[in-house]
Design a protein around this motif. Structure first.
Motif, PDB file in Angstrom:
ATOM      1  N   ILE A 289      27.847 -32.460 -13.181  1.00  0.00           N
ATOM      2  CA  ILE A 289      26.986 -32.754 -14.494  1.00  0.00           C
ATOM      3  C   ILE A 289      27.564 -31.994 -15.618  1.00  0.00           C
ATOM      4  O   ILE A 289      27.442 -32.373 -16.806  1.00  0.00           O
ATOM      5  N   LYS A 290      28.321 -30.684 -15.265  1.00  0.00           N
ATOM      6  CA  LYS A 290      28.820 -30.156 -16.476  1.00  0.00           C
ATOM      7  C   LYS A 290      30.029 -31.169 -17.033  1.00  0.00           C
ATOM      8  O   LYS A 290      30.052 -31.229 -18.297  1.00  0.00           O
ATOM      9  N   ALA A 291      31.049 -31.596 -16.099  1.00  0.00           N
ATOM     10  CA  ALA A 291      31.753 -32.491 -16.767  1.00  0.00           C
ATOM     11  C   ALA A 291      31.451 -33.856 -17.504  1.00  0.00           C
ATOM     12  O   ALA A 291      31.814 -34.344 -18.450  1.00  0.00           O
ATOM     13  N   MET A 292      30.185 -34.419 -16.833  1.00  0.00           N
ATOM     14  CA  MET A 292      29.699 -35.362 -17.731  1.00  0.00           C
ATOM     15  C   MET A 292      29.256 -35.442 -19.107  1.00  0.00           C
ATOM     16  O   MET A 292      29.474 -35.836 -20.138  1.00  0.00           O
ATOM     17  N   LEU A 293      28.327 -34.141 -19.126  1.00  0.00           N
ATOM     18  CA  LEU A 293      27.805 -33.636 -20.238  1.00  0.00           C
ATOM     19  C   LEU A 293      28.903 -33.193 -21.367  1.00  0.00           C
ATOM     20  O   LEU A 293      28.787 -33.727 -22.459  1.00  0.00           O
ATOM     21  N   ALA A 294      29.939 -32.619 -20.744  1.00  0.00           N
ATOM     22  CA  ALA A 294      31.047 -32.163 -21.578  1.00  0.00           C
ATOM     23  C   ALA A 294      31.692 -33.369 -22.231  1.00  0.00           C
ATOM     24  O   ALA A 294      31.856 -33.338 -23.522  1.00  0.00           O
ATOM     25  N   GLU A 295      31.990 -34.580 -21.745  1.00  0.00           N
ATOM     26  CA  GLU A 295      32.547 -35.599 -22.008  1.00  0.00           C
ATOM     27  C   GLU A 295      31.649 -36.429 -23.119  1.00  0.00           C
ATOM     28  O   GLU A 295      32.108 -37.019 -23.908  1.00  0.00           O
ATOM     29  N   LEU A 296      30.264 -36.325 -22.776  1.00  0.00           N
ATOM     30  CA  LEU A 296      29.436 -37.029 -23.771  1.00  0.00           C
ATOM     31  C   LEU A 296      29.305 -36.360 -24.968  1.00  0.00           C
ATOM     32  O   LEU A 296      28.959 -36.963 -26.361  1.00  0.00           O
ATOM     33  N   GLY A 297      29.335 -34.977 -24.904  1.00  0.00           N
ATOM     34  CA  GLY A 297      29.270 -34.247 -26.195  1.00  0.00           C
ATOM     35  C   GLY A 297      30.400 -34.008 -26.970  1.00  0.00           C
ATOM     36  O   GLY A 297      30.211 -33.624 -28.172  1.00  0.00           O
TER      37      GLY A 297
ATOM     38  N   PHE B 256      34.371 -43.011 -18.233  1.00  0.00           N
ATOM     39  CA  PHE B 256      34.772 -41.527 -18.486  1.00  0.00           C
ATOM     40  C   PHE B 256      36.181 -41.425 -18.093  1.00  0.00           C
ATOM     41  O   PHE B 256      36.831 -41.796 -17.697  1.00  0.00           O
ATOM     42  N   GLY B 257      36.465 -40.180 -18.786  1.00  0.00           N
ATOM     43  CA  GLY B 257      37.996 -39.767 -18.758  1.00  0.00           C
ATOM     44  C   GLY B 257      38.294 -38.997 -17.525  1.00  0.00           C
ATOM     45  O   GLY B 257      39.443 -38.885 -17.273  1.00  0.00           O
ATOM     46  N   SER B 258      37.143 -38.577 -16.814  1.00  0.00           N
ATOM     47  CA  SER B 258      37.496 -37.843 -15.719  1.00  0.00           C
ATOM     48  C   SER B 258      37.024 -38.212 -14.480  1.00  0.00           C
ATOM     49  O   SER B 258      35.768 -38.646 -14.388  1.00  0.00           O
ATOM     50  N   ILE B 259      37.612 -37.857 -13.150  1.00  0.00           N
ATOM     51  CA  ILE B 259      36.715 -38.471 -12.230  1.00  0.00           C
ATOM     52  C   ILE B 259      35.553 -37.637 -11.753  1.00  0.00           C
ATOM     53  O   ILE B 259      34.253 -38.336 -11.321  1.00  0.00           O
ATOM     54  N   GLU B 260      35.376 -36.338 -11.992  1.00  0.00           N
ATOM     55  CA  GLU B 260      34.009 -35.647 -11.888  1.00  0.00           C
ATOM     56  C   GLU B 260      32.818 -36.140 -12.670  1.00  0.00           C
ATOM     57  O   GLU B 260      31.859 -36.348 -12.183  1.00  0.00           O
ATOM     58  N   ALA B 261      33.456 -36.518 -13.986  1.00  0.00           N
ATOM     59  CA  ALA B 261      32.214 -36.811 -14.847  1.00  0.00           C
ATOM     60  C   ALA B 261      31.835 -38.525 -14.643  1.00  0.00           C
ATOM     61  O   ALA B 261      30.740 -38.636 -14.661  1.00  0.00           O
ATOM     62  N   GLY B 262      32.676 -39.201 -14.156  1.00  0.00           N
ATOM     63  CA  GLY B 262      32.415 -40.551 -13.786  1.00  0.00           C
ATOM     64  C   GLY B 262      31.614 -40.224 -12.586  1.00  0.00           C
ATOM     65  O   GLY B 262      30.536 -41.266 -12.279  1.00  0.00           O
ATOM     66  N   GLN B 263      32.051 -39.781 -11.458  1.00  0.00           N
ATOM     67  CA  GLN B 263      31.326 -39.580 -10.059  1.00  0.00           C
ATOM     68  C   GLN B 263      29.876 -39.052 -10.361  1.00  0.00           C
ATOM     69  O   GLN B 263      28.720 -39.661 -10.037  1.00  0.00           O
ATOM     70  N   GLY B 264      29.564 -38.205 -11.532  1.00  0.00           N
ATOM     71  CA  GLY B 264      28.291 -37.879 -11.862  1.00  0.00           C
ATOM     72  C   GLY B 264      27.475 -38.839 -12.421  1.00  0.00           C
ATOM     73  O   GLY B 264      26.016 -39.033 -12.091  1.00  0.00           O
ATOM     74  N   ALA B 265      27.902 -39.641 -13.284  1.00  0.00           N
ATOM     75  CA  ALA B 265      27.200 -40.609 -14.114  1.00  0.00           C
ATOM     76  C   ALA B 265      26.899 -41.650 -13.092  1.00  0.00           C
ATOM     77  O   ALA B 265      25.983 -42.192 -13.024  1.00  0.00           O
TER      78      ALA B 265
END
Length: 205
Positions: A136-144, A194-203
């Motif tokens: 969740i943190k990775a996803m929000l960080a990329e979006l923000g 998304f630029g990272s695996i963690e952010a993409g997985q969360g999305a």
């Protein structure tokens, strides 16, 4: 404190230590005992100790700049996460602080943060609250972050930045739908946005 311990069925020493923790976390002394009453209800409902309950409530209230009168509302959201996801109150107490500072700064409501934790822990399974928080943190960080891959993709699709979209009343779930619909239309995968695996997985979850 004796009366509270008797009424709520909690240990007096534990209650007194929790009182100290609450005041140390910024709960006004005049409101501390009533706050502990709410924290006790949260602990009982979440099958947790009072210290964990105080920790998670004060973390959320501090990050979102909420008054102690909001403890009941925060407690309701926490209980809903536990009920609908696959997590526990102690796990949330240990991990929700990964997300709430960033979410609050971006204008993402705690209710939606709760929804994300419930959804991801349910998808990931028992004992995965820390992993959910990281995603969740990775996803929000990329979006923000304006230079983030996800932020650029969203702005290209919606013609508005993520932060402006949220400020105007939009939600993260709506943002993800924009990205998902565009991915389907162009024969791509959500993770490509998304630029990272963690952010993409969360999305994806």
């Amino acid at each position: 404190m004796r009366k509270l311990a008797t009424t709520m069925g909690v240990d007096l020493i534990e209650a007194t230590e929790a009182l100290y923790s609450a005041i140390s976390a910024g709960v006004p002394p005049d409101n501390a005992v009533s706050f502990l009453g709410e924290a006790s209800k949260t602990a009982i409902a979440g099958v947790a100790n009072l210290q964990d309950s105080v920790a998670v409530l004060t973390t959320v209230m501090d990050n979102y700049k909420l008054s102690t009168e909001s403890a009941g509302k925060v407690s309701d959201v926490l209980f809903t996460i536990v009920k609908n996801g696959k997590t526990t109150l102690p796990e949330l107490a240990a991990n929700i602080g990964k997300v709430t500072p960033l979410a609050a700064a971006l204008g993402v409501s705690f209710e939606e943060v709760g929804g994300m934790f419930a959804t991801l822990t349910k998808a990931l399974g028992d004992g995965k609250t820390a992993e959910a928080g990281t995603q969740i943190k990775a996803m929000l960080a990329e979006l923000g972050k304006e230079t983030g891959v996800a932020a650029k993709n969203f702005e290209r699709i919606a013609n508005v930045s993520f932060t402006d979209f949220i400020a105007k009343g939009g939600s993260v779930s709506e943002v993800l739908k924009y990205l998902s619909d565009d991915a389907k239309k162009n024969g791509k995968q959500m993770i490509d946005y998304f630029g990272s695996i963690e952010a993409g997985q969360g999305a994806i979850a």
